[in-house]
Design a protein around this motif. Structure first.
Motif, PDB file in Angstrom:
ATOM      1  N   HIS A 191       0.822  -1.209   0.000  1.00  0.00           N
ATOM      2  CA  HIS A 191       0.000   0.000   0.000  1.00  0.00           C
ATOM      3  C   HIS A 191       0.855   1.258   0.000  1.00  0.00           C
ATOM      4  CE1 HIS A 191      -3.869  -1.986   0.248  1.00  0.00           C
ATOM      5  NE2 HIS A 191      -3.338  -2.831   1.106  1.00  0.00           N
ATOM      6  N   ASP A 192       2.038   1.194   0.598  1.00  0.00           N
ATOM      7  CA  ASP A 192       2.962   2.312   0.471  1.00  0.00           C
ATOM      8  C   ASP A 192       3.395   2.461  -0.979  1.00  0.00           C
ATOM      9  OD1 ASP A 192       3.263   3.064   3.299  1.00  0.00           O
ATOM     10  OD2 ASP A 192       4.187   1.083   3.510  1.00  0.00           O
ATOM     11  N   GLY A 195       0.744   3.691  -3.318  1.00  0.00           N
ATOM     12  CA  GLY A 195       0.427   5.068  -2.947  1.00  0.00           C
ATOM     13  C   GLY A 195       1.232   6.091  -3.715  1.00  0.00           C
ATOM     14  N   ALA A 201      -4.190   4.185  -6.191  1.00  0.00           N
ATOM     15  CA  ALA A 201      -4.400   3.713  -4.817  1.00  0.00           C
ATOM     16  C   ALA A 201      -5.812   4.019  -4.335  1.00  0.00           C
ATOM     17  CB  ALA A 201      -3.372   4.350  -3.889  1.00  0.00           C
ATOM     18  N   GLY A 205      -6.879   0.452  -4.335  1.00  0.00           N
ATOM     19  CA  GLY A 205      -6.144  -0.021  -3.160  1.00  0.00           C
ATOM     20  C   GLY A 205      -6.952  -0.938  -2.269  1.00  0.00           C
ATOM     21  N   GLN A 206      -8.256  -0.720  -2.193  1.00  0.00           N
ATOM     22  CA  GLN A 206      -9.109  -1.535  -1.333  1.00  0.00           C
ATOM     23  C   GLN A 206      -9.178  -2.990  -1.771  1.00  0.00           C
ATOM     24  OE1 GLN A 206     -13.357  -0.587  -1.830  1.00  0.00           O
ATOM     25  NE2 GLN A 206     -12.812   0.566  -3.677  1.00  0.00           N
ATOM     26  N   GLU A 209      -4.087  -6.799  -1.540  1.00  0.00           N
ATOM     27  CA  GLU A 209      -3.260  -7.133  -0.379  1.00  0.00           C
ATOM     28  C   GLU A 209      -2.082  -7.963  -0.877  1.00  0.00           C
ATOM     29  OE1 GLU A 209      -3.610  -5.939   2.547  1.00  0.00           O
ATOM     30  OE2 GLU A 209      -5.621  -5.066   2.357  1.00  0.00           O
TER      31      GLU A 209
END
Length: 260
Positions: A191-192, A195, A201, A205-206, A209
């Motif tokens: 996620h970084d 981003g 993101a 992003g949701q 994983e």
């Protein structure tokens, strides 16, 4: 790209579902092979941001639009095959990069955007995204990274060189490989990384994983091996240099400084 309009004899077939089979063939034997080839290049070759890769989802949408307009009676089959194709693209990216991509069954039109976004981020723009991400991380942590490296670069008279907004940038750039090694110790996740492109993101992003740490598994081993990353490192240093300059020196100023 394979020309789907070349199948004139098939297009005249009474069984309109034959067109779905063409689209299915296009998916399994062409799309996934192209994807695996590009991922293989990323995994085994020097990373070169100058390589420009077409987003194959756009090509698929062009073919889908053509078939949909010319064979409307087969629209349900065409749409099913097209959605299976995008699901395969998403699953291929997830599998190759040890990601978990989860999206609702009723995702509808967003499935196309998700497939397009993932393909653009992880296939087309992966090298540029790595440059952007690490440049941002370095620029956001100049002081702490500098402490990890040592003393600031000095002139012969002992005064710091003031080329940059933060004079510590000179040492950061001169020791970029060591800086990247220090960054490996940071707690950074997928996620970084994603981003670095806020629009991606925010929209996708949701759904994403990681199973293993993406950066440690796929990126750091290549960034810390100079045989694989000279162009990438050079582009990263160039971006940081331009971002952190106090101002852009003119040619006249440069020549005058040489005459002092």
């Amino acid at each position: 790209m394979q020309d789907m309009t070349q199948y004139g004899d098939i297009a005249k077939a009474e069984n309109q579902s034959a067109m779905s089979e063409i689209l299915r063939h296009f998916s399994s034997e062409y799309v996934l092979s192209i994807m695996n080839q590009e991922i293989g290049i990323f995994n085994t070759n020097p990373m070169d941001p100058s390589r420009k890769i077409q987003n194959i989802v756009s090509a698929i949408e062009e073919e889908y639009s053509y078939l949909k307009d010319n064979y409307p009676y087969d629209l349900e089959n065409l749409t099913t095959v097209r959605n299976e194709m995008y699901t395969n693209i998403i699953q291929c990216i997830a599998k190759n990069f040890n990601l978990i991509v989860t999206f609702p069954e009723d995702i509808g039109p967003d499935l196309v955007r998700l497939a397009y976004g993932l393909y653009q981020f992880f296939i087309c723009d992966i090298n540029d995204n790595i440059i952007w991400f690490f440049s941002n991380v370095i620029e956001a942590n100049i002081d702490s990274l500098y402490i990890a490296l040592g003393n600031i670069k000095k002139r012969s008279d002992g005064k710091p060189i003031q080329e940059y907004k933060n004079p510590k940038v000179a040492d950061i750039l001169n020791n970029i490989n060591a800086v990247i090694s220090v960054i490996q110790g940071m707690d950074l996740t997928i996620h970084d990384f994603i981003g670095c492109i806020p629009s991606f993101a925010n929209e996708f992003g949701q759904y994403i994983e990681e199973q293993d740490n993406f950066l440690h598994t796929f990126v750091f081993p290549k960034l810390t091996n100079y045989m694989f990353s000279p162009i990438l490192i050079s582009n990263m240093k160039s971006k940081i240099h331009q971002d952190q300059l106090l101002y852009q020196t003119t040619l006249a100023e440069y020549l005058n400084s040489k005459g002092e």
